[in-house]
Design an enzyme around this catalytic site. Structure first.
Site, PDB file in Angstrom:
ATOM      1  N   HIS A   1       0.854  -1.186   0.000  1.00 26.69           N
ATOM      2  CA  HIS A   1       0.000   0.000   0.000  1.00 26.69           C
ATOM      3  C   HIS A   1       0.891   1.239   0.000  1.00 26.69           C
ATOM      4  O   HIS A   1       2.047   1.191   0.424  1.00 26.69           O
ATOM      5  CB  HIS A   1      -0.892   0.020   1.236  1.00 26.69           C
ATOM      6  CG  HIS A   1      -1.995  -0.984   1.188  1.00 26.69           C
ATOM      7  ND1 HIS A   1      -3.069  -0.924   2.037  1.00 26.69           N
ATOM      8  CD2 HIS A   1      -2.195  -2.073   0.393  1.00 26.69           C
ATOM      9  CE1 HIS A   1      -3.891  -1.928   1.778  1.00 26.69           C
ATOM     10  NE2 HIS A   1      -3.380  -2.645   0.788  1.00 26.69           N
TER      11      HIS A   1
ATOM     12  N   GLU B   1       1.014   3.856   1.872  1.00 20.87           N
ATOM     13  CA  GLU B   1       1.541   4.251   3.174  1.00 20.87           C
ATOM     14  C   GLU B   1       2.739   3.389   3.568  1.00 20.87           C
ATOM     15  O   GLU B   1       3.770   3.911   4.022  1.00 20.87           O
ATOM     16  CB  GLU B   1       0.466   4.105   4.269  1.00 20.87           C
ATOM     17  CG  GLU B   1      -0.773   4.916   4.031  1.00 20.87           C
ATOM     18  CD  GLU B   1      -1.889   4.174   3.309  1.00 20.87           C
ATOM     19  OE1 GLU B   1      -3.059   4.401   3.649  1.00 20.87           O
ATOM     20  OE2 GLU B   1      -1.600   3.377   2.387  1.00 20.87           O
TER      21      GLU B   1
ATOM     22  N   CYS C   1      -6.046   1.974   5.952  1.00 27.76           N
ATOM     23  CA  CYS C   1      -6.713   0.747   6.384  1.00 27.76           C
ATOM     24  C   CYS C   1      -6.067   0.244   7.682  1.00 27.76           C
ATOM     25  O   CYS C   1      -5.100   0.826   8.175  1.00 27.76           O
ATOM     26  CB  CYS C   1      -6.605  -0.322   5.297  1.00 27.76           C
ATOM     27  SG  CYS C   1      -4.928  -0.988   5.089  1.00 27.76           S
TER      28      CYS C   1
ATOM     29  N   CYS D   1      -2.285  -0.521   7.388  1.00 29.90           N
ATOM     30  CA  CYS D   1      -1.481   0.702   7.362  1.00 29.90           C
ATOM     31  C   CYS D   1      -1.500   1.389   8.722  1.00 29.90           C
ATOM     32  O   CYS D   1      -0.504   1.986   9.127  1.00 29.90           O
ATOM     33  CB  CYS D   1      -1.963   1.616   6.256  1.00 29.90           C
ATOM     34  SG  CYS D   1      -1.693   0.879   4.615  1.00 29.90           S
TER      35      CYS D   1
END
Length: 170
Positions: free
Chosen positions: A72, A74, A103, A106
């Site tokens: 992801h 992040e 999410c 993260c």
């Protein structure tokens, strides 16, 4: 920044770091999101800044290209910053800026990396773990708390995601 949509948690600073605006910081994350889209990934981008407003790293979504569900924006941004610093610890006061509310995966990375503040664009009612479905910065068992400002450039961040998914449905 549409102030009627801004969501804050914790104790965010009244002003962005000197030489920056919340918008200018989000623009860096948005550019990373567009790079993800060019690679046919969901257009989510992130940027990490020091407390003084210096850009440490960026990251873009790449789980498909990397065959990695943890890729992801992040997580990639935090990894890039740690590599650049040659240290797994981030400097005090770092601010993570991301186009979509993080999410739960993260969120864990944010807590463990000791990010001081998170700024996000669009809330994620489906999987957001910072304000939408979970008060991620206030988990009683977490050893680190962070402040949050949500809704920065929300319309633009939402439009980037909606456009991507509309294109995929064609």
């Amino acid at each position: 920044m549409n102030s009627n949509k801004i969501i804050t948690r914790g104790n965010p600073p009244a002003e962005p770091p000197q030489g920056q605006t919340w918008r200018s910081m989000m623009d860096v994350a948005i550019r990373s999101g567009f790079k993800a889209r060019q690679n046919d990934e969901v257009p989510i981008g992130a940027a990490l800044f020091t407390a003084d407003g210096e850009l440490l790293a960026t990251g873009k979504n790449s789980p498909v290209a990397d065959n990695d569900p943890t890729a992801h924006a992040e997580v990639r941004c935090l990894r890039n910053a740690c590599k650049a610093l040659d240290n797994y610890r981030l400097p005090r006061g770092t601010i993570l800026v991301v186009t979509l509310e993080p999410c739960i995966m993260c969120l864990g990375a944010i807590i463990h990396s000791r990010v001081e503040g998170v700024i996000f664009g669009a809330p994620d009612p489906k999987a957001g773990a910072v304000v939408s479905n979970l008060e991620g910065s206030e988990l009683p068992f977490a050893n680190h708390k962070f402040w949050t400002i949500g809704g920065v450039c929300e319309d633009e961040c939402k439009a980037m995601l909606q456009s991507f998914f509309q294109q995929r449905r064609k």
